[in-house]
Design a protein around this motif. Structure first.
Motif, PDB file in Angstrom:
ATOM      1  N   PHE A 255       0.748  -1.275   0.062  1.00  0.00           N
ATOM      2  CA  PHE A 255       0.117  -0.113  -0.186  1.00  0.00           C
ATOM      3  C   PHE A 255       0.757   1.135   0.011  1.00  0.00           C
ATOM      4  N   ALA A 256       2.173   1.336   0.677  1.00  0.00           N
ATOM      5  CA  ALA A 256       2.833   2.340   0.677  1.00  0.00           C
ATOM      6  C   ALA A 256       3.434   2.372  -0.637  1.00  0.00           C
ATOM      7  N   THR A 257       3.816   1.515  -1.428  1.00  0.00           N
ATOM      8  CA  THR A 257       4.315   1.791  -2.866  1.00  0.00           C
ATOM      9  C   THR A 257       3.159   2.285  -3.673  1.00  0.00           C
ATOM     10  N   ALA A 258       1.851   1.987  -3.434  1.00  0.00           N
ATOM     11  CA  ALA A 258       0.656   2.403  -4.266  1.00  0.00           C
ATOM     12  C   ALA A 258       0.630   3.806  -3.975  1.00  0.00           C
ATOM     13  N   ALA A 259       0.677   4.136  -2.702  1.00  0.00           N
ATOM     14  CA  ALA A 259       0.766   5.690  -2.436  1.00  0.00           C
ATOM     15  C   ALA A 259       1.632   6.382  -2.910  1.00  0.00           C
ATOM     16  N   ALA A 260       2.992   5.945  -2.964  1.00  0.00           N
ATOM     17  CA  ALA A 260       4.038   6.440  -3.462  1.00  0.00           C
ATOM     18  C   ALA A 260       3.849   6.807  -5.103  1.00  0.00           C
ATOM     19  N   ALA A 261       3.231   5.640  -5.808  1.00  0.00           N
ATOM     20  CA  ALA A 261       3.281   5.695  -7.248  1.00  0.00           C
ATOM     21  C   ALA A 261       2.223   6.504  -7.372  1.00  0.00           C
ATOM     22  N   ALA A 262       0.899   6.696  -6.622  1.00  0.00           N
ATOM     23  CA  ALA A 262       0.140   7.562  -6.891  1.00  0.00           C
ATOM     24  C   ALA A 262       0.329   9.095  -6.886  1.00  0.00           C
ATOM     25  N   LEU A 263       1.139   9.286  -5.864  1.00  0.00           N
ATOM     26  CA  LEU A 263       1.656  10.774  -5.752  1.00  0.00           C
ATOM     27  C   LEU A 263       2.520  11.201  -6.984  1.00  0.00           C
ATOM     28  N   ARG A 264       3.444  10.166  -7.297  1.00  0.00           N
ATOM     29  CA  ARG A 264       4.433  10.441  -8.539  1.00  0.00           C
ATOM     30  C   ARG A 264       3.465  10.582  -9.928  1.00  0.00           C
ATOM     31  N   ILE A 265       2.371   9.824  -9.943  1.00  0.00           N
ATOM     32  CA  ILE A 265       1.347   9.665 -11.153  1.00  0.00           C
ATOM     33  C   ILE A 265       0.627  11.435 -11.155  1.00  0.00           C
ATOM     34  N   LEU A 266       0.194  11.655  -9.934  1.00  0.00           N
ATOM     35  CA  LEU A 266      -0.184  12.833  -9.661  1.00  0.00           C
ATOM     36  C   LEU A 266       0.511  14.380 -10.098  1.00  0.00           C
ATOM     37  N   ALA A 267       2.227  13.910 -10.170  1.00  0.00           N
ATOM     38  CA  ALA A 267       2.947  15.005 -10.363  1.00  0.00           C
ATOM     39  C   ALA A 267       3.533  14.815 -11.801  1.00  0.00           C
ATOM     40  N   PHE A 268       2.761  13.906 -12.670  1.00  0.00           N
ATOM     41  CA  PHE A 268       3.309  13.676 -13.920  1.00  0.00           C
ATOM     42  C   PHE A 268       4.626  12.979 -14.034  1.00  0.00           C
ATOM     43  N   ARG A 269       5.232  12.342 -13.105  1.00  0.00           N
ATOM     44  CA  ARG A 269       6.383  11.621 -13.002  1.00  0.00           C
ATOM     45  C   ARG A 269       6.171  10.187 -13.177  1.00  0.00           C
ATOM     46  N   ALA A 270       5.084   9.682 -13.435  1.00  0.00           N
ATOM     47  CA  ALA A 270       5.141   8.249 -13.526  1.00  0.00           C
ATOM     48  C   ALA A 270       3.487   7.915 -14.305  1.00  0.00           C
ATOM     49  N   GLY A 271       3.176   6.824 -14.699  1.00  0.00           N
ATOM     50  CA  GLY A 271       1.970   6.346 -15.338  1.00  0.00           C
ATOM     51  C   GLY A 271       1.250   5.188 -14.635  1.00  0.00           C
ATOM     52  N   PRO A 272       0.280   4.797 -15.194  1.00  0.00           N
ATOM     53  CA  PRO A 272      -0.381   3.612 -14.485  1.00  0.00           C
ATOM     54  C   PRO A 272       0.701   2.356 -14.382  1.00  0.00           C
ATOM     55  N   GLN A 273       1.458   2.235 -15.506  1.00  0.00           N
ATOM     56  CA  GLN A 273       2.464   1.151 -15.404  1.00  0.00           C
ATOM     57  C   GLN A 273       3.293   1.079 -14.314  1.00  0.00           C
ATOM     58  N   ASP A 274       3.244   2.242 -13.646  1.00  0.00           N
ATOM     59  CA  ASP A 274       4.457   2.344 -12.407  1.00  0.00           C
ATOM     60  C   ASP A 274       3.544   2.058 -11.060  1.00  0.00           C
ATOM     61  N   PHE A 275       2.094   1.763 -11.357  1.00  0.00           N
ATOM     62  CA  PHE A 275       1.555   1.623 -10.340  1.00  0.00           C
ATOM     63  C   PHE A 275       1.467  -0.022  -9.967  1.00  0.00           C
ATOM     64  N   PRO A 276       1.562  -0.548  -8.694  1.00  0.00           N
ATOM     65  CA  PRO A 276       1.752  -1.769  -8.438  1.00  0.00           C
ATOM     66  C   PRO A 276       0.593  -2.699  -8.986  1.00  0.00           C
ATOM     67  N   TYR A 277       0.926  -3.905  -9.493  1.00  0.00           N
ATOM     68  CA  TYR A 277      -0.109  -4.867  -9.981  1.00  0.00           C
ATOM     69  C   TYR A 277      -0.588  -5.604  -8.967  1.00  0.00           C
TER      70      TYR A 277
END
Length: 186
Positions: free
Chosen positions: A2-24
């Motif tokens: 869940f911490a990984t998902a939260a970090a990925a979501a914040l990076r996506i919100l900052a346009f620094r990542a995409g859905p491919q970076d969200f944990p599967y």
């Protein structure tokens, strides 16, 4: 996870990542769906009776997930559904949490205006909360377009068009379901 998902979501919100970076993780995606349901309910209950707010939140969440699944399926990219839906729910829920205070300020005025449209001539929506809603909503829309762009391997313009389709279709479908399921007299 869940911490990984939260970090990925914040990076996506900052346009620094995409859905491919969200944990599967189906578990994480289900949790983000639950979060989306709760936050949507909190928003809707500001202007709707509790039962109708719950139905609207459930319908909007299901419509958003279903439409995303259909879009991915149309491109034979169903394998991306878990990450795409999870990232859409996580980012939208986080922005919606930020929107709650502004919506809470706007809701009483909106309810008064809905009951008596003539008040619109003398009463306006508070500028600060309204600006906050507009800015955060535009940001959320841009994030959603970026997620669809990455998930569907398409251009930025197509991502914007798909996000617009998703927003409109979700609103129409959830309102239709909510209208059908609304108790008589509400």
């Amino acid at each position: 996870m869940f911490a990984t998902a939260a970090a990925a979501a914040l990076r996506i919100l900052a346009f620094r990542a995409g859905p491919q970076d969200f944990p599967y993780s189906p578990r994480v995606t289900h949790a983000t769906a639950g979060l989306m349901l709760i936050v949507s309910f909190l928003q809707y209950q500001l202007t709707l009776p509790a039962v109708q707010a719950a139905v609207q939140a459930a319908a909007a969440t299901a419509a958003f997930a279903g439409l995303t699944w259909l879009l991915l399926s149309s491109r034979r990219l169903q394998n991306r559904a878990t990450q795409t839906i999870g990232s859409l729910f996580a980012t939208s829920a986080l922005v919606a949490l930020l929107l709650l205070p502004a919506f809470a300020d706007l809701a009483p005025v909106m309810l008064r205006l809905a009951q008596d449209p003539q008040l619109a001539r003398e009463e306006t929506l508070p500028a600060g909360p309204l600006l906050g809603v507009l800015v955060l909503s535009a940001w959320n829309f841009a994030v959603t377009a970026n997620i669809y762009r990455h998930a569907l391997d398409t251009s930025r313009l197509a991502g914007v068009a798909i996000a617009l389709l998703a927003v409109l279709a979700t609103a129409v479908m959830s309102s239709a379901v909510s209208g059908i399921a609304a108790p008589a007299g509400s």
